[in-house]
Design a protein around this motif. Structure first.
Motif, short mmCIF file in Angstrom:
data_model
loop_
_atom_site.label_atom_id
_atom_site.label_comp_id
_atom_site.label_asym_id
_atom_site.label_seq_id
_atom_site.Cartn_x
_atom_site.Cartn_y
_atom_site.Cartn_z
N LEU A 1 -2.13 5.43 13.14
CA LEU A 1 -2.13 5.45 11.68
C LEU A 1 -0.96 4.67 11.09
O LEU A 1 -0.92 4.39 9.90
N ALA B 1 -9.85 1.33 7.87
CA ALA B 1 -9.59 1.39 6.43
C ALA B 1 -10.39 0.29 5.72
O ALA B 1 -10.84 0.47 4.60
N HIS B 2 -10.57 -0.84 6.37
CA HIS B 2 -11.32 -1.95 5.76
C HIS B 2 -12.60 -2.09 6.58
O HIS B 2 -13.44 -1.21 6.54
N GLU C 1 -7.55 4.44 8.35
CA GLU C 1 -7.19 5.33 7.24
C GLU C 1 -6.98 6.76 7.69
O GLU C 1 -6.28 7.52 7.04
N SER C 2 -7.62 7.16 8.81
CA SER C 2 -7.48 8.54 9.27
C SER C 2 -8.00 8.63 10.70
O SER C 2 -8.51 7.66 11.25
N PHE D 1 -2.20 -2.84 3.85
CA PHE D 1 -3.00 -1.63 4.05
C PHE D 1 -2.87 -1.19 5.50
O PHE D 1 -2.69 -2.02 6.39
N ASP E 1 -4.42 3.93 -3.86
CA ASP E 1 -4.34 2.55 -3.35
C ASP E 1 -4.89 1.58 -4.39
O ASP E 1 -4.96 0.38 -4.14
N TRP F 1 0.85 -1.20 0.00
CA TRP F 1 0.00 0.00 0.00
C TRP F 1 0.88 1.25 0.00
O TRP F 1 0.63 2.21 -0.73
#
Ligand code: ASP
Length: 575
Positions: free
Chosen positions: A454, A431-432, A420-421, A416, A277, A267
């Motif tokens: 993160l 993120a998933h 994500e944030s 990954f 991505d 990633w």
């Protein structure tokens, strides 16, 4: 009723008495008595020479009987598989009359999509859609065979369920028997396939219908099909192999060629090199790291945490207007600005900002980007995620080839991040989905909180094809202690976790095997295999961009009694 399909007749068949059935594609009069009728069925068209006048119109459904014969010299049609033959001395029996079609059925004519979908049954008669649906069926069959061969059991999971979190809005169905309560339609079979693992099924798969209430796009419909799989006592490597085997089988079944092994990219590399991505690796224009080069720069705009650039070969002939448009794009994507430079014949750089840069910086740029005369260089400086995002989008708009070009480039994107944030309250966002196992080496960071979260990599992976995200999967958390920790970080409290996924957590208390899985979108795979930009072209009955079905008029209001029975009352629409 028939002996043959229209499109399958060849010179070898000459002399045979045949009966074919289908729709009248075209009809041309020849003299007073003779008519040439092109008859179409799902296999193609064949020319019939009909003796005697018939009141035949386009799209009439007919049965034609006659003798196959070689067409006279000079009248063969090499563009048509049946172009060497015709059915002569044909008699025609009309099986159904038809009103004139609402739009011409040749692929050359562009018809408004709403009109096409309103009369999808006519639209489906077109070559292109017939072909696409064939591709789709071939893919489904190949996937099923591949999964069965690999020891997977097909299991159907329910459509009326409680919510499954995949990050989209649920479609909900009111319950008549429990007024005031609602089922959610599955965004995916995620929780059920994990329960199958606890249930000892070991290897599960399903060609599953998933529903997500998100805005529609070229690669997104409310409902879509995915090959969904899950396996126990395996990790990432095995899941990648199972999935690749199925995808490669499907590609081979359609194209006749088996692509090589699917390459892997982290990633991190995907983001750094392609700003995405789901990198489209059919073309270059890669993002080049320039932060170090400008670490001591006097140019204010480059005093930023990250500077990157891309080189557009031969791009220096762009006009000032075109460059301004690119700058506007960059700003729309979130950059403060865009620096452009043209590479002159002597490899010096022309740019409105060149005067602010030192000779060392200018020379360094030419080297780093391997700039050649006539190239255009585009640079963005900002926070790292912004730079990657903006240049990633510019790269696509500048270089992305049409869907039919550049072959099929499958790619695994692995490692990954888990989150994500961070949201406004400093809480991480998955993120998933929240069942994804963190990478073992990064597990300790779960306890640190804040920005460190993160940096946690996860055991999640995506499959990408020509810049389209085909699917995602992960190794799952099967230990309740880790799952509780992740829920807590995501702000899913004990109470909420219990109501939403209590059944899964409870199931895990009864012996959960380590397990991992994947799911990928069949509509997207089929679209790319069929050379279509829009998945609607590979779905028999899709919705329009605004989520409606012009054919059935769905969604439709329901009557007051039905509402009452469901215990519902409508509020006036809000605008
Ligand atoms: N449930 C996931 C999805 O639909 C895929 C997976 O993790 O297996 O995207």
């Amino acid at each position: 009723m028939r002996t043959d399909y229209c499109g399958e007749l060849r010179a070898d068949d000459a002399g045979r008495e045949v009966a074919v059935c289908g729709w009248v594609a075209t009809r041309r009069e020849h003299g007073e008595h003779l008519a040439f009728v092109d008859l179409r069925d799902r296999s193609g068209v064949v020319q019939c020479v009909v003796d005697g006048a018939h009141d035949l119109r386009s799209e009439y459904v007919v049965r034609v009987r006659g003798t196959v014969r070689i067409r006279p010299e000079g009248t063969t049609n090499p563009a048509l598989p049946t172009g060497d033959v015709e059915i002569g001395d044909a008699t025609v029996e009309v099986l159904s009359e038809a009103e004139p079609p609402p739009f011409p059925l040749t692929d050359r004519v562009e018809t408004d999509e709403t009109v096409r979908l309103r009369h999808r049954y006519v639209d489906l008669r077109r070559d292109r859609l017939q072909r696409n649906l064939e591709v789709r069926a071939t893919v489904n069959a190949a996937l099923r065979t591949a999964m069965a061969r690999q020891g997977f059991t097909e299991v159907e999971t329910p459509m009326l369920i409680a919510s499954t979190p995949e990050g989209a809005r649920d479609f909900v169905v009111p319950s008549r028997l429990s007024p005031g309560s609602f089922y959610a339609l599955p965004q995916s079979p995620q929780l059920f396939k994990q329960l199958c693992m606890v249930g000892g099924l070991d290897r599960y798969y399903q060609i599953a219908r998933c529903l997500r209430d998100e805005d529609l796009r070229a690669d997104r419909q409310f409902e879509f099909m995915q090959l969904d799989l899950e396996a126990s006592f395996v990790g990432q490597a095995e899941v990648l192999d199972f999935t690749a085997e199925a995808v490669l089988d499907a590609v081979e079944a359609v194209t006749g060629e088996r692509p090589g092994a699917v390459p892997t990219m982290t990633w991190h590399d995907a983001m750094e090199r392609f700003g995405s991505d789901k990198p489209d690796v059919r073309f270059g224009l890669e993002l080049v790291e320039l932060t170090e080069l400008f670490s001591a720069t006097g140019f204010n705009a480059f005093k930023a945490p990250c500077v990157k650039g891309i080189r557009v070969p031969g791009g220096a002939d762009r006009t000032r207007n075109q460059l301004d448009a690119l700058t506007d794009d960059a700003k729309r994507y979130g950059a403060k600005g865009l620096v452009w430079m043209k590479v002159e014949a002597d490899r010096t750089l022309t740019s409105p900002v060149a005067k602010f840069l030192s000779d060392v910086e200018l020379a360094g740029l030419v080297d780093a980007l391997e700039a050649a005369p006539g190239d255009l260089l585009l640079l963005v400086a900002d926070e790292r995620p912004t730079v990657r995002h903006v240049l990633g989008l510019l790269r696509l708009s500048l270089g992305r080839p049409p869907v039919t070009e550049g072959g099929l480039n499958l790619l695994w994107v692995v490692d990954f991040p888990l989150f994500e944030s961070l949201d406004d309250q400093g809480r991480p966002v998955s993120a998933h989905h929240p069942f994804t196992m963190p990478n073992a080496q990064d597990m300790h960071l779960l306890d640190e909180g804040g920005e460190a979260l993160l940096d946690i990599r996860s055991q999640a992976y995506d499959l990408v094809l020509n810049g389209w995200e085909l699917g995602s999967g992960s190794v799952r958390i099967h230990r309740p202690d880790i799952q509780s920790k992740v829920f807590a970080l995501l702000g899913i409290g004990d109470e909420e976790a219990r109501t939403k996924f209590g059944f899964l957590l409870e199931a895990f208390r009864y012996g959960a095997p380590p397990h991992a899985g994947f799911a990928f979108g069949i509509d997207r795979l089929v679209a790319l295999l069929a050379g279509e930009e829009n998945i609607r072209e590979v779905i028999a009955f899709p919705k329009t961009q605004s989520g409606t079905d012009p054919l059935t008029s769905a969604p439709t209001p329901i009557d007051a009694d039905a509402l009452t029975e469901l215990g519902l009352r409508l509020l006036p629409p809000t605008t």
